[in-house]
Design a protein around this motif. Structure first.
Motif, PDB file in Angstrom:
ATOM      1  N   TYR A  67      -0.260  21.655   6.338  1.00  0.00           N
ATOM      2  CA  TYR A  67      -1.596  22.221   6.116  1.00  0.00           C
ATOM      3  C   TYR A  67      -1.652  23.668   6.616  1.00  0.00           C
ATOM      4  CZ  TYR A  67      -6.434  23.379   7.165  1.00  0.00           C
ATOM      5  OH  TYR A  67      -7.625  24.032   7.267  1.00  0.00           O
ATOM      6  N   LEU A  68      -1.166  23.908   7.835  1.00  0.00           N
ATOM      7  CA  LEU A  68      -1.202  25.259   8.399  1.00  0.00           C
ATOM      8  C   LEU A  68      -0.337  26.227   7.599  1.00  0.00           C
ATOM      9  CD1 LEU A  68      -1.098  24.374  12.202  1.00  0.00           C
ATOM     10  CD2 LEU A  68      -3.074  25.193  10.877  1.00  0.00           C
ATOM     11  N   LEU A  69       0.803  25.754   7.132  1.00  0.00           N
ATOM     12  CA  LEU A  69       1.669  26.590   6.297  1.00  0.00           C
ATOM     13  C   LEU A  69       0.974  26.940   4.986  1.00  0.00           C
ATOM     14  CD1 LEU A  69       4.365  27.957   5.713  1.00  0.00           C
ATOM     15  CD2 LEU A  69       5.201  25.755   4.879  1.00  0.00           C
ATOM     16  N   PHE A  70       0.347  25.948   4.371  1.00  0.00           N
ATOM     17  CA  PHE A  70      -0.384  26.213   3.128  1.00  0.00           C
ATOM     18  C   PHE A  70      -1.502  27.213   3.367  1.00  0.00           C
ATOM     19  CE2 PHE A  70      -4.105  25.461   0.512  1.00  0.00           C
ATOM     20  CZ  PHE A  70      -3.578  25.722  -0.744  1.00  0.00           C
ATOM     21  N   GLN A  71      -2.252  27.013   4.439  1.00  0.00           N
ATOM     22  CA  GLN A  71      -3.370  27.893   4.760  1.00  0.00           C
ATOM     23  C   GLN A  71      -2.891  29.334   4.950  1.00  0.00           C
ATOM     24  OE1 GLN A  71      -5.221  27.246   8.611  1.00  0.00           O
ATOM     25  NE2 GLN A  71      -7.240  27.398   7.653  1.00  0.00           N
ATOM     26  N   SER A  72      -1.830  29.521   5.714  1.00  0.00           N
ATOM     27  CA  SER A  72      -1.291  30.869   5.942  1.00  0.00           C
ATOM     28  C   SER A  72      -0.775  31.489   4.648  1.00  0.00           C
ATOM     29  CB  SER A  72      -0.159  30.821   6.971  1.00  0.00           C
ATOM     30  OG  SER A  72      -0.637  30.406   8.216  1.00  0.00           O
ATOM     31  N   SER A  73      -0.097  30.698   3.846  1.00  0.00           N
ATOM     32  CA  SER A  73       0.439  31.200   2.574  1.00  0.00           C
ATOM     33  C   SER A  73      -0.682  31.584   1.619  1.00  0.00           C
ATOM     34  CB  SER A  73       1.326  30.143   1.922  1.00  0.00           C
ATOM     35  OG  SER A  73       2.407  29.824   2.760  1.00  0.00           O
ATOM     36  N   PHE A  74      -1.741  30.777   1.593  1.00  0.00           N
ATOM     37  CA  PHE A  74      -2.864  31.077   0.720  1.00  0.00           C
ATOM     38  C   PHE A  74      -3.538  32.377   1.148  1.00  0.00           C
ATOM     39  CE2 PHE A  74      -7.166  30.735  -0.949  1.00  0.00           C
ATOM     40  CZ  PHE A  74      -6.924  30.322  -2.247  1.00  0.00           C
ATOM     41  N   LYS A  75      -3.721  32.562   2.445  1.00  0.00           N
ATOM     42  CA  LYS A  75      -4.320  33.796   2.952  1.00  0.00           C
ATOM     43  C   LYS A  75      -3.453  35.005   2.605  1.00  0.00           C
ATOM     44  CE  LYS A  75      -6.814  31.808   6.858  1.00  0.00           C
ATOM     45  NZ  LYS A  75      -6.862  31.713   8.329  1.00  0.00           N
ATOM     46  N   LEU A  76      -2.145  34.876   2.789  1.00  0.00           N
ATOM     47  CA  LEU A  76      -1.233  35.974   2.466  1.00  0.00           C
ATOM     48  C   LEU A  76      -1.281  36.292   0.982  1.00  0.00           C
ATOM     49  CD1 LEU A  76       0.964  37.998   3.220  1.00  0.00           C
ATOM     50  CD2 LEU A  76       2.630  36.142   2.934  1.00  0.00           C
ATOM     51  N   GLY A  77      -1.253  35.264   0.145  1.00  0.00           N
ATOM     52  CA  GLY A  77      -1.329  35.467  -1.302  1.00  0.00           C
ATOM     53  C   GLY A  77      -2.627  36.133  -1.716  1.00  0.00           C
ATOM     54  N   SER A  78      -3.718  35.726  -1.065  1.00  0.00           N
ATOM     55  CA  SER A  78      -5.019  36.333  -1.371  1.00  0.00           C
ATOM     56  C   SER A  78      -5.027  37.808  -0.992  1.00  0.00           C
ATOM     57  CB  SER A  78      -6.139  35.610  -0.624  1.00  0.00           C
ATOM     58  OG  SER A  78      -6.216  34.272  -1.050  1.00  0.00           O
ATOM     59  N   ARG A  79      -4.490  38.123   0.175  1.00  0.00           N
ATOM     60  CA  ARG A  79      -4.431  39.533   0.603  1.00  0.00           C
ATOM     61  C   ARG A  79      -3.577  40.356  -0.358  1.00  0.00           C
ATOM     62  NH1 ARG A  79      -2.381  38.773   6.161  1.00  0.00           N
ATOM     63  NH2 ARG A  79      -3.567  36.921   6.564  1.00  0.00           N
ATOM     64  N   MET A  80      -2.479  39.775  -0.806  1.00  0.00           N
ATOM     65  CA  MET A  80      -1.606  40.485  -1.744  1.00  0.00           C
ATOM     66  C   MET A  80      -2.332  40.749  -3.055  1.00  0.00           C
ATOM     67  SD  MET A  80       1.974  38.496  -0.934  1.00  0.00           S
ATOM     68  CE  MET A  80       2.828  39.141  -2.328  1.00  0.00           C
ATOM     69  N   MET A  81      -3.062  39.747  -3.549  1.00  0.00           N
ATOM     70  CA  MET A  81      -3.799  39.929  -4.798  1.00  0.00           C
ATOM     71  C   MET A  81      -4.879  41.000  -4.650  1.00  0.00           C
ATOM     72  SD  MET A  81      -2.483  38.205  -7.170  1.00  0.00           S
ATOM     73  CE  MET A  81      -3.774  38.459  -8.362  1.00  0.00           C
ATOM     74  N   LEU A  82      -5.565  41.022  -3.516  1.00  0.00           N
ATOM     75  CA  LEU A  82      -6.585  42.048  -3.286  1.00  0.00           C
ATOM     76  C   LEU A  82      -5.963  43.441  -3.279  1.00  0.00           C
ATOM     77  CD1 LEU A  82      -8.844  40.397  -0.570  1.00  0.00           C
ATOM     78  CD2 LEU A  82      -9.464  40.944  -2.925  1.00  0.00           C
ATOM     79  N   GLU A  83      -4.810  43.557  -2.649  1.00  0.00           N
ATOM     80  CA  GLU A  83      -4.130  44.851  -2.601  1.00  0.00           C
ATOM     81  C   GLU A  83      -3.708  45.298  -3.997  1.00  0.00           C
ATOM     82  OE1 GLU A  83      -0.115  46.663  -0.653  1.00  0.00           O
ATOM     83  OE2 GLU A  83      -1.344  45.371   0.623  1.00  0.00           O
ATOM     84  N   VAL A  84      -3.198  44.383  -4.781  1.00  0.00           N
ATOM     85  CA  VAL A  84      -2.800  44.710  -6.149  1.00  0.00           C
ATOM     86  C   VAL A  84      -4.019  45.132  -6.956  1.00  0.00           C
ATOM     87  CG1 VAL A  84      -1.967  43.707  -8.315  1.00  0.00           C
ATOM     88  CG2 VAL A  84      -0.739  43.269  -6.186  1.00  0.00           C
ATOM     89  N   MET A  85      -5.110  44.386  -6.813  1.00  0.00           N
ATOM     90  CA  MET A  85      -6.332  44.691  -7.569  1.00  0.00           C
ATOM     91  C   MET A  85      -6.908  46.053  -7.172  1.00  0.00           C
ATOM     92  SD  MET A  85      -6.601  42.279  -9.702  1.00  0.00           S
ATOM     93  CE  MET A  85      -8.222  42.562 -10.364  1.00  0.00           C
ATOM     94  N   GLU A  86      -6.771  46.420  -5.885  1.00  0.00           N
ATOM     95  CA  GLU A  86      -7.284  47.712  -5.428  1.00  0.00           C
ATOM     96  C   GLU A  86      -6.523  48.870  -6.043  1.00  0.00           C
ATOM     97  OE1 GLU A  86      -7.039  47.500  -1.185  1.00  0.00           O
ATOM     98  OE2 GLU A  86      -8.867  46.316  -1.003  1.00  0.00           O
ATOM     99  N   ASN A  87      -5.281  48.642  -6.425  1.00  0.00           N
ATOM    100  CA  ASN A  87      -4.440  49.705  -6.963  1.00  0.00           C
ATOM    101  C   ASN A  87      -4.435  49.774  -8.490  1.00  0.00           C
ATOM    102  OD1 ASN A  87      -3.562  50.691  -4.431  1.00  0.00           O
ATOM    103  ND2 ASN A  87      -2.154  48.957  -4.273  1.00  0.00           N
ATOM    104  N   ILE A  88      -5.207  48.902  -9.129  1.00  0.00           N
ATOM    105  CA  ILE A  88      -5.279  48.938 -10.599  1.00  0.00           C
ATOM    106  C   ILE A  88      -6.446  49.850 -10.990  1.00  0.00           C
ATOM    107  CG2 ILE A  88      -5.782  47.595 -12.673  1.00  0.00           C
ATOM    108  CD1 ILE A  88      -4.445  45.216 -11.342  1.00  0.00           C
ATOM    109  N   PRO A  89      -6.158  50.906 -11.761  1.00  0.00           N
ATOM    110  CA  PRO A  89      -7.256  51.795 -12.172  1.00  0.00           C
ATOM    111  C   PRO A  89      -8.124  51.101 -13.222  1.00  0.00           C
ATOM    112  CG  PRO A  89      -5.180  52.504 -13.140  1.00  0.00           C
ATOM    113  CD  PRO A  89      -4.868  51.336 -12.223  1.00  0.00           C
ATOM    114  N   PHE A  90      -9.437  51.259 -13.070  1.00  0.00           N
ATOM    115  CA  PHE A  90     -10.386  50.694 -14.018  1.00  0.00           C
ATOM    116  C   PHE A  90     -10.892  51.814 -14.921  1.00  0.00           C
ATOM    117  CE2 PHE A  90     -10.618  47.596 -10.564  1.00  0.00           C
ATOM    118  CZ  PHE A  90     -10.486  46.425 -11.286  1.00  0.00           C
ATOM    119  N   ASN A  91     -10.954  51.561 -16.203  1.00  0.00           N
ATOM    120  CA  ASN A  91     -11.504  52.516 -17.155  1.00  0.00           C
ATOM    121  C   ASN A  91     -13.003  52.290 -17.276  1.00  0.00           C
ATOM    122  OD1 ASN A  91      -8.971  53.529 -17.674  1.00  0.00           O
ATOM    123  ND2 ASN A  91      -8.595  52.095 -19.354  1.00  0.00           N
TER     124      ASN A  91
END
Length: 92
Positions: A67-91
């Motif tokens: 459970y703790l491993l899943f929770q940490s992995s999910f948080k890391l994945g979410s942070r990575m997705m947010l970072e990727v989304m922040e770097n995508i230019p919107f038209n």
């Protein structure tokens, strides 16, 4: 967004994963079961009871660890997705 809906409705169990492709996992699980059977065949009833209690604690510990491993992995994945989304230019 579909994966979050699946989580929400309980269609995905984060602690369940497919191990059929992992030969090492299957081999180790077979070895654990075989050794447990051999051990239980050679110990007293009192020792079996103690071993069963020990095994239950180990299983519960592993479940919490999963459970703790899943929770940490999910948080890391979410942070990575947010970072990727922040770097995508919107038209606009």
């Amino acid at each position: 967004m579909r994966i979050l809906e699946e989580f929400w409705y309980g269609n995905i169990e984060p602690t369940e994963y497919d191990t059929s492709a992992c030969k090492e996992y299957k081999k180790l699980l077979e070895l654990i079961c075989r050794n447990e059977e051999k051990l239980k065949a050679t110990i007293t009833d009192e020792q079996k009871e103690l071993f069963d209690k020990y095994s239950d604690c180990v299983r519960e510990y592993q479940s919490i660890t999963d459970y703790l491993l899943f929770q940490s992995s999910f948080k890391l994945g979410s942070r990575m997705m947010l970072e990727v989304m922040e770097n995508i230019p919107f038209n606009s």
